[in-house]
Enzyme design. Sequence first.
Site, PDB file in Angstrom:
ATOM      1  N   GLU A  14     -19.429  15.556   3.944  1.00 40.77           N
ATOM      2  CA  GLU A  14     -20.609  15.562   3.068  1.00 40.77           C
ATOM      3  C   GLU A  14     -21.822  16.227   3.727  1.00 40.77           C
ATOM      4  O   GLU A  14     -22.814  16.497   3.074  1.00 40.77           O
ATOM      5  CB  GLU A  14     -21.001  14.113   2.708  1.00 40.77           C
ATOM      6  CG  GLU A  14     -19.992  13.360   1.869  1.00 40.77           C
ATOM      7  CD  GLU A  14     -18.868  12.700   2.686  1.00 40.77           C
ATOM      8  OE1 GLU A  14     -18.572  13.182   3.800  1.00 40.77           O
ATOM      9  OE2 GLU A  14     -18.280  11.722   2.203  1.00 40.77           O
ATOM     10  N   TRP A  22     -21.999  -8.939  14.080  1.00 42.32           N
ATOM     11  CA  TRP A  22     -21.149  -7.747  14.122  1.00 42.32           C
ATOM     12  C   TRP A  22     -20.752  -7.412  15.557  1.00 42.32           C
ATOM     13  O   TRP A  22     -21.581  -7.424  16.463  1.00 42.32           O
ATOM     14  CB  TRP A  22     -21.886  -6.542  13.532  1.00 42.32           C
ATOM     15  CG  TRP A  22     -21.995  -6.587  12.042  1.00 42.32           C
ATOM     16  CD1 TRP A  22     -21.429  -7.516  11.222  1.00 42.32           C
ATOM     17  CD2 TRP A  22     -22.702  -5.685  11.204  1.00 42.32           C
ATOM     18  NE1 TRP A  22     -21.738  -7.240   9.918  1.00 42.32           N
ATOM     19  CE2 TRP A  22     -22.517  -6.116   9.881  1.00 42.32           C
ATOM     20  CE3 TRP A  22     -23.470  -4.552  11.442  1.00 42.32           C
ATOM     21  CZ2 TRP A  22     -23.085  -5.455   8.804  1.00 42.32           C
ATOM     22  CZ3 TRP A  22     -24.026  -3.890  10.380  1.00 42.32           C
ATOM     23  CH2 TRP A  22     -23.843  -4.338   9.054  1.00 42.32           C
ATOM     24  N   THR A  28     -12.715  15.067   1.415  1.00 42.41           N
ATOM     25  CA  THR A  28     -12.655  14.195   2.598  1.00 42.41           C
ATOM     26  C   THR A  28     -11.196  13.814   2.798  1.00 42.41           C
ATOM     27  O   THR A  28     -10.414  13.798   1.840  1.00 42.41           O
ATOM     28  CB  THR A  28     -13.465  12.901   2.400  1.00 42.41           C
ATOM     29  OG1 THR A  28     -12.876  12.180   1.311  1.00 42.41           O
ATOM     30  CG2 THR A  28     -14.910  13.170   2.085  1.00 42.41           C
TER      31      THR A  28
END
Length: 537
Positions: free
Chosen positions: A326, A439, A181
């Site tokens: 992934e 959020w 990554t």
Amino acid sequence: MMNTPLVLHGLIDRAEKYFPKKKIISRTHSKIHRLTYKEVAERTRRLASSLETLGVKRGDRVGTLAWNHHRHLEAYFAIPCMGAVLHTINIRLSPQDLIYVINHAEDQVLLIDEDILPLIEAIKDQLTTVKKFVVMSDETSLPASTIESLYSYEQLIAAGDPDFSYPDDIGENDPLGMCYTSATTGKPKGVVYTHRGIVLHSMALGLADTTGISESDVCMPVVPMFHVNAWGTPFAATWFGTTQVLPGPAFTPKLLAELIQNEKVTITAGVPTIWLGLLKELEAGSYDMSSLRGILCGGSAAPKGMIRAFEEKHKIPFYHAYGMTETTPLALYSRLKSYQSDLTGEERLEVLAKQGIVVPGLDVKIVNENGEVDWDGETMGELLIRGPWIASEYYRDDRTSDSFKDGWLYTGDIATIDEEGNVKLVDRTKDVIKSGGEWISSVDLENVLMAHEAVFEAAVVAVPHPKWQERPVACVVLKEKYKDNVTKEELLDYLRPQFAKWWLPDDIVFLDEIPKTSVGKFLKMALRDQLRQHLSV
Ligand code: ADP
């Protein structure tokens, strides 16, 4: 049913057998090469035989540091088909991260583009496992270099055996390749792909309801072959006998527009920054883009304004997809369902700008502290994925247990899911803005800001706040012609009717440029630091 193994050499064998005349169009520093699959398949065998002569054995890692071109494609097949492991290395990593990934993977041989050689010369003494270096160049003579054990790729091809046979006992669960990554925090994490995973993922790229790559396409991956294997497109396109256009080093938006026009590209793939650049170019020059049946965009959220410009102004279908290193990477794909064909304007764009529904073969769910969230398009939670081309661990890394639990990959992405099953990414866990316990999605704010005609790019990040814990601040890059005549008040007035009051950024800061990661994503960590200094918070 028979249990025939899903292994890579079947893909290139098919291209050679059924599509020997079809072309790979490859741009290198000096010219555009046009090779057939017959030629590429033979060169691939020659490369495998020469790598064996250089001492590469089953399971050895062979690293590549290269742009998108035919030699890299040959390495994509030669290395795994001989039973070794293809480690595609991100050439934009810092020297420290390059040293880390090459030593961690224990690469034995590195295949390096000539222009990238200086990068490796600078760190060669710290590479503990690499024994041989191969320079990929149009020339057969070796460039002057401080590296000993340097070989010429074209000399290896010339010396290789055109009739080399790949071992026939490679298992479908054997490792085929690995990527790390780009890790915006901490050290990069390695993911190992198996033959089975790559073959199944290639099949998924051919489905009509995803990218539908087929023989009749001309496929141009702009996403680098060192970024999640150019999203797997070179494997799939080879299998299907698709014409491939590989745009090579240091390309510009102009060059991409010319390649699309001249080579009649039908499908192309890349991150949003590439397409923002192309959009600018299409506005400046005049090009024939009529061959394109689709632009595939992923890696970070595709701004709605950009989708609108491509679809409405340039009549180019725009497909938004989601994935990670992934996930090989294709996991979500955005598409209207057949009964949504009457959706128009904003409603249609609203669906297309989501990351989409899970592709056949995988499962997703979104969970928060109360369990799996409702399909209401509002409740946020972490996106979890599982399936046959999803990693089950990080390579020799104790961070595995943070991300892989109960048979699921915990993506670290916060998302919602609507009643149609469309997933919408709200943020990465580390970027979400927590204001007074609630959020705020930076992605939603960015999307709307980037739809404003004066805005070129916008990134919204959290800054610490004494009362609300965190508050959003928007960093905006204006288009050239608007640089002196748009104020923050104007942009705030534009946002106001579209968001709840407490979602509005506390400030808008104009910048010349937004810092980006090695693969073109907003580097929010750097932006947060920059802002903290700027605002002295
Ligand atoms: P890194 O984790 O270093 O950025 P990856 O290339 O594996 O490297 O990035 C995967 C991440 O990119 C995902 O977890 C997600 O946050 C982001 N991403 C990928 N595709 C999209 C998309 N279409 N919209 C929004 N974010 C995306």
